[in-house]
Every structure is written in C-alpha cells, then in structure tokens.
Scaffold this motif. Structure first.
Motif, PDB file in Angstrom:
ATOM      1  N   LEU A  13       0.882  -1.189   0.214  1.00  0.00           N
ATOM      2  CA  LEU A  13      -0.073   0.134  -0.140  1.00  0.00           C
ATOM      3  C   LEU A  13       1.009   1.293   0.035  1.00  0.00           C
ATOM      4  N   VAL A  14       0.896   2.002  -0.980  1.00  0.00           N
ATOM      5  CA  VAL A  14       1.525   3.388  -1.147  1.00  0.00           C
ATOM      6  C   VAL A  14       0.715   4.493  -1.113  1.00  0.00           C
ATOM      7  N   THR A  15       0.710   5.258   0.268  1.00  0.00           N
ATOM      8  CA  THR A  15      -0.199   6.268   0.007  1.00  0.00           C
ATOM      9  C   THR A  15       0.400   7.649  -0.721  1.00  0.00           C
ATOM     10  N   GLY A  16      -0.391   8.307  -1.098  1.00  0.00           N
ATOM     11  CA  GLY A  16       0.233   9.356  -1.929  1.00  0.00           C
ATOM     12  C   GLY A  16       0.638   9.053  -3.504  1.00  0.00           C
ATOM     13  N   SER A  17       0.001   8.169  -3.795  1.00  0.00           N
ATOM     14  CA  SER A  17       0.548   7.572  -5.172  1.00  0.00           C
ATOM     15  C   SER A  17      -0.271   7.890  -6.305  1.00  0.00           C
ATOM     16  N   SER A  18      -0.897   9.156  -6.115  1.00  0.00           N
ATOM     17  CA  SER A  18      -1.694  10.025  -7.429  1.00  0.00           C
ATOM     18  C   SER A  18      -0.604  10.724  -8.077  1.00  0.00           C
ATOM     19  N   ASN A  19       0.540  10.822  -7.307  1.00  0.00           N
ATOM     20  CA  ASN A  19       1.493  11.795  -8.024  1.00  0.00           C
ATOM     21  C   ASN A  19       2.843  11.704  -7.572  1.00  0.00           C
ATOM     22  N   GLY A  20       3.846  12.402  -7.974  1.00  0.00           N
ATOM     23  CA  GLY A  20       5.352  12.270  -7.503  1.00  0.00           C
ATOM     24  C   GLY A  20       6.099  11.002  -7.131  1.00  0.00           C
ATOM     25  N   ILE A  21       6.484  11.086  -5.837  1.00  0.00           N
ATOM     26  CA  ILE A  21       7.155   9.986  -5.257  1.00  0.00           C
ATOM     27  C   ILE A  21       6.385   8.659  -5.085  1.00  0.00           C
ATOM     28  N   GLY A  22       5.132   8.838  -4.736  1.00  0.00           N
ATOM     29  CA  GLY A  22       4.377   7.785  -4.585  1.00  0.00           C
ATOM     30  C   GLY A  22       4.239   7.004  -5.757  1.00  0.00           C
ATOM     31  N   ARG A  23       3.674   8.105  -6.777  1.00  0.00           N
ATOM     32  CA  ARG A  23       3.270   7.045  -8.128  1.00  0.00           C
ATOM     33  C   ARG A  23       4.568   6.548  -8.500  1.00  0.00           C
ATOM     34  N   ALA A  24       5.809   6.841  -8.377  1.00  0.00           N
ATOM     35  CA  ALA A  24       7.094   6.407  -9.010  1.00  0.00           C
ATOM     36  C   ALA A  24       7.101   5.136  -8.277  1.00  0.00           C
ATOM     37  N   THR A  25       6.907   5.184  -6.856  1.00  0.00           N
ATOM     38  CA  THR A  25       7.287   3.913  -6.218  1.00  0.00           C
ATOM     39  C   THR A  25       6.084   2.887  -6.436  1.00  0.00           C
ATOM     40  N   ALA A  26       4.978   3.128  -6.544  1.00  0.00           N
ATOM     41  CA  ALA A  26       3.794   2.386  -6.751  1.00  0.00           C
ATOM     42  C   ALA A  26       4.162   1.292  -8.136  1.00  0.00           C
ATOM     43  N   ILE A  27       4.648   2.447  -9.092  1.00  0.00           N
ATOM     44  CA  ILE A  27       4.929   1.702 -10.507  1.00  0.00           C
ATOM     45  C   ILE A  27       6.047   0.737 -10.210  1.00  0.00           C
ATOM     46  N   LEU A  28       7.047   1.030  -9.594  1.00  0.00           N
ATOM     47  CA  LEU A  28       8.214   0.353  -9.378  1.00  0.00           C
ATOM     48  C   LEU A  28       7.896  -1.090  -8.688  1.00  0.00           C
ATOM     49  N   PHE A  29       7.124  -0.887  -7.661  1.00  0.00           N
ATOM     50  CA  PHE A  29       6.557  -1.919  -6.879  1.00  0.00           C
ATOM     51  C   PHE A  29       5.951  -3.128  -7.807  1.00  0.00           C
ATOM     52  N   ALA A  30       5.159  -2.627  -8.647  1.00  0.00           N
ATOM     53  CA  ALA A  30       4.182  -3.164  -9.565  1.00  0.00           C
ATOM     54  C   ALA A  30       5.166  -4.167 -10.425  1.00  0.00           C
ATOM     55  N   GLN A  31       6.095  -3.029 -11.058  1.00  0.00           N
ATOM     56  CA  GLN A  31       7.031  -3.636 -11.887  1.00  0.00           C
ATOM     57  C   GLN A  31       7.887  -4.835 -11.527  1.00  0.00           C
ATOM     58  N   GLU A  32       7.965  -4.925 -10.339  1.00  0.00           N
ATOM     59  CA  GLU A  32       8.889  -5.927  -9.737  1.00  0.00           C
ATOM     60  C   GLU A  32       7.956  -7.071  -9.042  1.00  0.00           C
ATOM     61  N   GLY A  33       6.840  -7.085  -9.535  1.00  0.00           N
ATOM     62  CA  GLY A  33       5.860  -8.307  -9.047  1.00  0.00           C
ATOM     63  C   GLY A  33       4.953  -7.884  -8.066  1.00  0.00           C
ATOM     64  N   ALA A  34       4.995  -6.890  -7.139  1.00  0.00           N
ATOM     65  CA  ALA A  34       3.821  -6.783  -6.131  1.00  0.00           C
ATOM     66  C   ALA A  34       2.394  -6.385  -6.749  1.00  0.00           C
ATOM     67  N   LYS A  35       1.603  -6.843  -5.702  1.00  0.00           N
ATOM     68  CA  LYS A  35       0.087  -6.273  -6.190  1.00  0.00           C
ATOM     69  C   LYS A  35       0.240  -4.899  -5.052  1.00  0.00           C
ATOM     70  N   VAL A  36      -0.373  -3.905  -5.702  1.00  0.00           N
ATOM     71  CA  VAL A  36      -0.323  -2.544  -5.260  1.00  0.00           C
ATOM     72  C   VAL A  36      -1.508  -1.719  -5.076  1.00  0.00           C
ATOM     73  N   THR A  37      -1.982  -1.376  -3.908  1.00  0.00           N
ATOM     74  CA  THR A  37      -3.084  -0.399  -3.633  1.00  0.00           C
ATOM     75  C   THR A  37      -2.465   0.904  -3.723  1.00  0.00           C
ATOM     76  N   ILE A  38      -3.171   1.856  -4.832  1.00  0.00           N
ATOM     77  CA  ILE A  38      -2.646   3.214  -5.066  1.00  0.00           C
ATOM     78  C   ILE A  38      -3.740   4.015  -4.492  1.00  0.00           C
ATOM     79  N   THR A  39      -3.440   5.087  -3.936  1.00  0.00           N
ATOM     80  CA  THR A  39      -4.454   6.082  -3.589  1.00  0.00           C
ATOM     81  C   THR A  39      -3.894   7.681  -3.561  1.00  0.00           C
ATOM     82  N   GLY A  40      -5.101   8.385  -3.387  1.00  0.00           N
ATOM     83  CA  GLY A  40      -4.860   9.788  -3.346  1.00  0.00           C
ATOM     84  C   GLY A  40      -6.195  10.551  -3.511  1.00  0.00           C
TER      85      GLY A  40
END
Ligand code: NDP
Length: 282
Positions: A13-40
């Motif tokens: 779960l990455v808070t603040g993933s509708s923009n900026g650092i959180g967005r890049a983080t959620a994309i990276l985790f997803a690319q590396e195999g994770a299931k992600v909850t994104i939010t904003g």
C-alpha cells in the motif's frame, strides 16, 4: 510477470501514489511483481498512475485504486479494509503522502498561522500514526515492512520558511525510530527515506505556478551550495530507496533509520558556500 520478480507475492500500500514520489514507487513495486493499492484524493491523477502501471504490462487485477482523503479515519479504514478484501494481506506499507501549506497571509516563522500547523500535522504525522495502527495486525501477520517518507527539512538545519512542515518531519523521524523498536519484536521493520529537492507536484500543490517552479529548480540546480550534485532529484531516485528498504533480502539489518537522498544538499554549511580565499584576497 515473472514469479521470480523480487516483490512477487507481496502486497504493497503506497499512500500519496496519485502523484510524484508515491506514483513512481507504486509503479516500481508493480513492475517488480507486487500487487499494489494506490491512493490519493484526485481521481484523475490516480487514474493516470493506474494507466501507467497497466502500460508497463502489469495485469489489472494487481492494482487497486482508492480515491480517498487520507486525513480522515474513514479514508484510512477504506484503504486497509479494501486492500485486505481484494488481496487478502498487507506486506508493505509506504507512508508517503504529505504536503506543506502556505499561510493565506504569506506569514512565515513564528507568525505562521496555527491553522497551518494543524493541517500539516494532520496529514504528515497523525495520518501516519493512525494508518500504521490500523495496518499493524496485518503487517505483524506478514512480518512486513513500513517505509516512511520524511524530508531533509527535518533538520538539524533550521527551516524558518515552513517551520511546521519541518517539525512534522522531525517528529516523523522520531516516530520511525520508536516504532521500529516496538515492531521489530514482531518481526516488522520500520525505516524511512529523507529526500532533498525532488521534481514532483509538491510545490504546485502549495500553489506555486509552473513557471515559478521552473525558476526555483533552475536556481537550486545552478548553485552548488544548494545541490552539490547539480540537478534536482527525480521521483524514481527515491522510489529505488523505498524499494531497497522494503526488500528484506537487501536491507534486513537496517532498523529505524532514515536514508538521506539529497544530492549532497545537507552536507553544505553556509560558511562553506563562498570561496573565502578569494574573498580575503580582494
Ligand atoms: P506530490 O504533491 O507530488 O505528491 C503528494 C501525494 O500525497 C499526492 O499523491 C497527494 O494526492 C497525496 N496527498 C496529499 N494530501 C493528501 C490527503 N489529505 N489525502 C490523500 N492523499 C494526499 O509530492 P511529493 O511526491 O513530493 O511528496 C511525497 C512525500 O515526499 C511527502 O511526504 C513529502 O513531504 C516528501 N518530500 C518531498 C520532497 C520534494 O522535494 N518533492 C522533499 C522531501 C520530502 P492528492 O493530491 O491526489 O490527494
């Protein structure tokens, strides 16, 4: 998606993933195999994050997008409950959402209105505390990880332009340390990253026009006393550190620390910013 990807089988779960650092983080985790909850709160920007994840070839059922206000308990309950409902567990919590607010009357320092203090503490600190409380049970079950996003504004340097923002981040650092020791007894690690200046929506969210923001970054980049590295950080620079701190294989022995990633900004003292030998010669 390879099952050997390093976060395969993990739920993040990455808070603040509708923009900026959180967005890049959620994309990276997803690319590396994770299931992600994104939010904003901003549904359009949240959808943009989701589309970027899908564009990277990630299956749609690996992404849960929840538009909600993290500053409310209801919003936080929604995040935890819907993540558990969809993915069945929570391995990694990234407390990244954060903001600073300008005083309506542009007051700084001692005179900055206390309503700004309340708003900043609410999102940068209180929401981290209560979301972590709500996530604890699941993190303990998973023997998971928490990564908080702090800031070099936490100090030890002063930050008179935005004292309450700086205070929220220094309090967050102490929270990281204290909770890390509390949770490690349950096998849960807590760490944080402290970015310097990073190119995100942060200043625009404070009301800074795009042209002013460009001027601001140009200034920072061209003054070695501001950023010795010579360029502003990118969200992916911070995302890689968050992933490192969430990766038990790589960082298992790091507990309750903050990693500074600031292009050298905090290593420069004001009195070193000038070439004293040249000044004394003139
Ligand atoms: P952005 O403004 O680009 O992103 C902030 C994110 O936080 C957005 O997704 C925003 O979503 C979310 N957010 C803010 N308030 C709320 C709220 N009430 N409810 C739900 N979500 C919220 O900034 P950054 O990516 O730069 O910020 C991420 C973190 O990095 C913050 O904690 C910040 O303090 C820290 N940081 C940033 C630095 C920088 O130079 N950029 C430097 C040091 C630290 P939405 O608007 O959709 O609600």
């Amino acid at each position: 998606m390879s099952t050997t990807a390093r976060f395969s089988g993990k739920v993040v779960l990455v808070t603040g993933s509708s923009n900026g650092i959180g967005r890049a983080t959620a994309i990276l985790f997803a690319q590396e195999g994770a299931k992600v909850t994104i939010t904003g709160r901003n549904a359009q920007r949240l959808e943009d994050t989701k589309q970027e994840i899908l564009k990277a070839g990630i299956p749609e059922d690996h992404v849960l997008a929840i538009a909600t206000d993290l500053a409310t308990e209801e919003g936080q309950d929604k995040l935890i409950n819907e993540t558990i409902q969809k993915f069945g567990k929570l391995d990694i919590l990234v407390n990244n959402a954060g903001a600073a607010f300008n005083d309506d009357e542009a007051k700084t320092g001692v005179d900055q209105n206390v309503s700004i203090y309340d708003k900043i503490m609410q999102i940068n600190l209180r929401s981290v505390v209560t979301l972590t409380q709500k996530a604890k049970k699941y993190l303990v079950e998973a023997k998971g990880e928490v990564v908080n996003v702090s800031s070099i504004a936490a100090g030890p340097q002063a930050y008179p332009a935005l004292p309450y923002y700086a205070m929220s981040k220094s309090a967050l650092n102490q929270y990281t340390r204290s909770v890390a020791i509390d949770l490690i007894q349950h096998g849960v690690r807590v760490n944080s990253v402290s970015p310097g200046a990073v190119a995100t929506g942060f200043r625009q969210a404070m009301g800074m026009p795009v042209e002013t923001y460009e001027k601001y970054t140009q200034f920072l980049q061209s003054h070695k006393e501001c950023i010795p590295y010579g360029s502003i950080g990118q969200p992916i620079d911070i995302a890689h550190i968050i992933a490192f701190l969430a990766d038990r294989k790589l960082s298992s022995y790091i507990i309750g620390q903050t990693i500074v990633a600031d292009g050298g900004s905090t290593l420069v003292m004001g009195m070193q910013a000038h070439n004293m030998m040249d000044i004394l010669k003139s």
